[in-house]
Design an enzyme around this catalytic site. Sequence first.
Site, mmCIF file in Angstrom:
data_model
loop_
_atom_site.group_PDB
_atom_site.id
_atom_site.type_symbol
_atom_site.label_atom_id
_atom_site.label_comp_id
_atom_site.label_asym_id
_atom_site.label_seq_id
_atom_site.Cartn_x
_atom_site.Cartn_y
_atom_site.Cartn_z
ATOM 1 N N ASP A 111 75.293 34.703 40.288
ATOM 2 C CA ASP A 111 76.526 34.843 39.497
ATOM 3 C C ASP A 111 76.903 36.326 39.440
ATOM 4 O O ASP A 111 76.699 37.007 38.439
ATOM 5 C CB ASP A 111 76.294 34.254 38.100
ATOM 6 C CG ASP A 111 77.540 34.292 37.232
ATOM 7 O OD1 ASP A 111 78.633 34.497 37.790
ATOM 8 O OD2 ASP A 111 77.412 34.149 36.002
ATOM 9 N N SER A 167 83.671 18.863 36.871
ATOM 10 C CA SER A 167 84.839 19.284 36.068
ATOM 11 C C SER A 167 86.039 19.637 36.948
ATOM 12 O O SER A 167 87.135 19.900 36.444
ATOM 13 C CB SER A 167 84.473 20.490 35.201
ATOM 14 O OG SER A 167 84.048 21.568 36.036
ATOM 15 N N ASN A 204 31.047 48.993 46.162
ATOM 16 C CA ASN A 204 31.649 50.219 45.608
ATOM 17 C C ASN A 204 32.757 49.879 44.598
ATOM 18 O O ASN A 204 33.910 50.291 44.742
ATOM 19 C CB ASN A 204 32.204 51.105 46.735
ATOM 20 C CG ASN A 204 31.087 51.791 47.516
ATOM 21 O OD1 ASN A 204 29.906 51.680 47.165
ATOM 22 N ND2 ASN A 204 31.437 52.491 48.580
ATOM 23 N N ASP A 258 27.358 53.906 42.147
ATOM 24 C CA ASP A 258 26.718 55.027 42.865
ATOM 25 C C ASP A 258 26.594 56.193 41.899
ATOM 26 O O ASP A 258 27.609 56.737 41.462
ATOM 27 C CB ASP A 258 27.591 55.481 44.043
ATOM 28 C CG ASP A 258 27.548 54.514 45.208
ATOM 29 O OD1 ASP A 258 26.885 53.484 45.078
ATOM 30 O OD2 ASP A 258 28.193 54.792 46.236
ATOM 31 N N ARG A 285 21.231 41.359 50.118
ATOM 32 C CA ARG A 285 22.584 41.895 49.924
ATOM 33 C C ARG A 285 23.074 42.460 51.252
ATOM 34 O O ARG A 285 22.334 43.179 51.930
ATOM 35 C CB ARG A 285 22.577 42.989 48.848
ATOM 36 C CG ARG A 285 23.907 43.702 48.675
ATOM 37 C CD ARG A 285 23.827 44.676 47.492
ATOM 38 N NE ARG A 285 24.981 45.560 47.457
ATOM 39 C CZ ARG A 285 25.050 46.748 48.049
ATOM 40 N NH1 ARG A 285 24.011 47.199 48.739
ATOM 41 N NH2 ARG A 285 26.140 47.485 47.963
ATOM 42 N N ASP A 311 58.101 35.451 64.548
ATOM 43 C CA ASP A 311 58.937 36.506 65.121
ATOM 44 C C ASP A 311 58.522 36.709 66.565
ATOM 45 O O ASP A 311 57.398 37.137 66.831
ATOM 46 C CB ASP A 311 58.776 37.813 64.327
ATOM 47 C CG ASP A 311 59.834 38.847 64.686
ATOM 48 O OD1 ASP A 311 60.243 38.878 65.862
ATOM 49 O OD2 ASP A 311 60.243 39.611 63.796
#
Length: 759
Positions: free
Chosen positions: A148, A186, A308, A339, A550, A709
Amino acid sequence: MSSTGSGLRIQGDDNLQSMIVGTVMRKIKSRTWKKQRYFRLQEDCMTIWYKSKKTGNTHSTFSVSDVEAVREGHQSEVLLSIADEFPPDRCFTLVFRGRRGNLDLVADSADEAQSWIKGMRKLIENLENMGDSEKLDQWIGDWFKKADKNNDGRMNFQEVRVLLKMMNVEMNEHHAHRLFMMADKSQTGSLEDDEFVLFYKMLTQREDVLRVFQEYSGDGQKLSLSDLEEFLREEQLEDVDVVQQLAMELIERYEPSDTAKTLKAMSIDGFLIYLMSPVGSVFRPRQQNLYQDMNQPLCHYFISSSHNTYLMEDQLRGPSSVEGYIRALKRGCRCVEVDCWDGTNGEPIVYHGHTFTSKILFKDVVSTLGKYAFKVSEYPVILSMENHCSVEQQRVMAHHLNTILGDKLLKSTLDRKIPISFPSPEELKGKILLKGKKIGGLEDSLSGLMEPEDTLTGEVSDEDEAAEIDEDNLHSNSLRRRAKKSKQRLSKELSDCVVYCKSVHFSSFKHSRMHSKFYEISSFTESKARKLLREAGAEFVLHNARQLTRVYPSGLRTDSSNFNPQEMWNTGTQIVALNFQTAGLEMDLNDGLFSQNGGCGYVLKPEYMRRLDKRFDPEVPQNRDGYQPLSFCIQVISAQQLPKVNIKESSVVDPFVRVEIHGVPLDQAKQETRYIDNNGFNPVWYDTLRFTIHAPELALVRFVVEDYDKASRNDFVGQYTLPFSCIQQGYRHIHLLSRDGTSIHPASLFVHLRVTKLV
């Protein structure tokens, strides 16, 4: 369609009224960057508008839906840095979803600050309580306001044409005009509120859903109770014993028509609302809650882990911040890293050593951990410590850990006896475990054999990541030189804080099997872990059934990029540490795996990865007991309301869908649909993709939408990742997420999924 779109009552709410009038506040970025900005809540109660007092007409906006929380007072590093200048009752912080930075503000008075704090919290709460249909009304209202252009509350056909481009739909002008004329009840040549809603509903009519509805409807108008039961049984594969009760519940919950409810029937509107709801989504709701056995030893779980954690950007020059810990913990992360280096005034600091990253105080990290560790999950947090401090500052670290964390810090085994295996996440609820070097073993400290003055001379940290470029690229001579330089003494006080996670150097799987204790944990760079996987995959899995491991990113990843965590989960590695600040495929997989089980940060490993009497080799999953390959068939039917990715107003998305399987090497696969020209609003494919899954318990499925693309790289539109084992079959909607992992409502995919056993 109300002006707020959410039915929020502004009248009588002084805070919201005050926000709509607007306030001049200081936007703070640092001790030296403090600029005045004029902030105002727009009439839709969904958008915050702000501008500089000096830069003329340029302004910015953000949506209330982008704001996750409001923090009161000096609750950010930036506001703490100016605490001597502005009192806490005038300060507050807006915390955004995803990885966007916080907005720190200072009001001119405590009352003005309170108006914004209370007002924002009310708006956020209102949004969280909003139903799907209300959210859709809100979304439609937002588009109406955008289109609008002359703000007269009406929309002429020219504005409608602009709107269609904005909404990502390329439509024949004649067809668009026909819909416009039908909606213009309307006959004024423009659409008002209700007429625009009608136009929108005609525009978004779901032929794909109507097709399914009419296939099961006896009369083509409604689904009777028995029609709905048949659909739930035959298509959605719901449990036969509960289908009748479920059908009744769905009608009661999702059918908007009272007449249909009285007839115990479901209209097309109710059917669509059900299919768009969480019950109709691709993720089985039961598995989004805590559903796994949490009483297994800690090493039997995958643990959401950050690398980290203090870094907000790259590994060389970026800022360090306690916000990194807050964000990771709020995402369900259960292993964070610190660390530590000697700081001035006897206070240890945290930063990425030998780099230009900024520094923060160790005690601030510990305070943040104490405050946020258990807000999202009550299961244990592991603090993985890389320690480069002198003995004196190690004692300071131990003091901070003990005094700030108090009972949250695990200081002894649970029953004070010498254990033979890990306790469970359930037993460790509410506890923070320190991972680091320890003098002697658990047995020594529990039997009281340690002398108070004992210190350990040796490498304090196995993984000095700052000094390491990449182990595989260094000659053994330089490695030996570095090892000599790294030798450091360890204080008993800090050693005593380590209980179940003693860091040790890894020699070999054979050595570990013969000599290692269950509480000893080794850390590997991704390249070392890959080498071990290639050489002895089954041994790696067996090692991880007994001990924690880890794995962390290579030192070459100075841009904070991530490795693919899936190949490490395939070895049963529990702590696969990722850079949480970096969005992309790797964090999508992490978010996908840990989206199950209540988002608690712990996921139980498959049974065949927890056994010590059997071997599982991820390279040959068909050699395990109970092997049963599965066929996975996906019909990609359609997409709805995909966001624009190109800022050019005339540009419209050419979408295609890629489905990726991430799992053991035999399961790694991806397939794509065709691309659809110029339609991001309601593209339809009906393309079928097929996969074979050999280790379903380890597999993740990632649905990606991209903008095709042919001349350059495709643009990312949205994605959704979930464990294969959590998929609901049948006709399902997939609610897409942004690159940051946040919702891009109402963008979704509509698919049909079927899993069958292969003979």
